[in-house]
Design a protein around this motif. Structure first.
Motif: not given
Length: 223
Positions: A124, A127-128, A134, A216
């Motif tokens: 999580e 992802k932000a 990333q 995910a």
């Protein structure tokens, strides 16, 4: 030059097939670390190539090993309990073999979960983050996993050689050697290295193609 000479000494001892000579060559030899690095990297690359060439092995080998080991552990423990309470007594090896089978199941399972990316990854949070961050974090994952595998391959290979050189026999048996099982640990981490290489190649492709970087992961799922 000392490292190169040390690596040559280890390779020469390995070629003799004598575990005692190999143990002697490994003792205090700094060359085992660069040689272990090469073995881990090359071994992982070869396994990754095998997985790519034979998708059936890539998909089913690790789950098959885990299931067989798990069922064997369950059967041995169940049979041991029945034998202890209702028959003449359980075999001595029924209490020493399951931990070694659990060792195999655990580390092959670790490799499989690297494939599925179900280890702790803070998805999580990632992802932000921007795509560049990333990608940097995924590269860091690969470096850390490879470093971990490198350390484990070198240290557990030493323990395997030590057990072979001292003819360590599994308690409760007459001729089952401990090194047969200990040797599966460095092999499992070479399998893990192959998964790390596969993941990194997939991540680089996603980054180049502009696809979603962090997906995910589901524990017990498939990839």
């Amino acid at each position: 030059m000392d490292l190169i000479a040390g690596m040559g000494e280890i390779i020469s001892a390995l070629m003799t097939g004598d575990s005692f000579e190999l143990q002697t060559a490994l003792r205090g030899n700094a060359g085992m670390w660069p040689l272990g690095f090469i073995a881990t990297f090359v071994g992982g690359a070869l396994v990754a190539m095998l997985y790519r060439a034979v998708p059936f092995i890539e998909r089913h080998f690790e789950p098959a090993v885990m299931v067989v080991a798990y069922l064997a552990i369950g059967y041995i423990i169940f049979a041991g309990v029945v034998q202890r309470f209702y028959l003449s007594g359980q075999p001595a090896w029924s209490t020493t073999l399951p931990p070694f089978l659990f060792l195999i199941m655990t580390w092959v399972g670790c490799s499989y979960n690297v494939k599925l990316r179900t280890h702790l990854a803070f998805a999580e949070f990632r992802k932000a983050a921007p795509r560049g961050v990333q990608m940097a974090l995924l590269v860091l994952d690969a470096i850390l996993w490879f470093g971990f595998a490198w350390i484990v391959v070198v240290t557990t290979a030493q323990e395997t050689v030590r057990a072979a050189a001292n003819f360590a026999i599994m308690l409760g048996t007459d001729n089952v050697m401990q090194w047969w099982f200990l040797g599966t640990v460095p092999i499992a981490f070479i399998l893990l290295t192959a998964r790390v290489m596969e993941n990194l190649a997939a991540d680089l492709k996603k980054y180049r193609d502009g696809n979603e970087m962090i997906e995910a992961a589901v524990i017990g799922g498939d990839a």
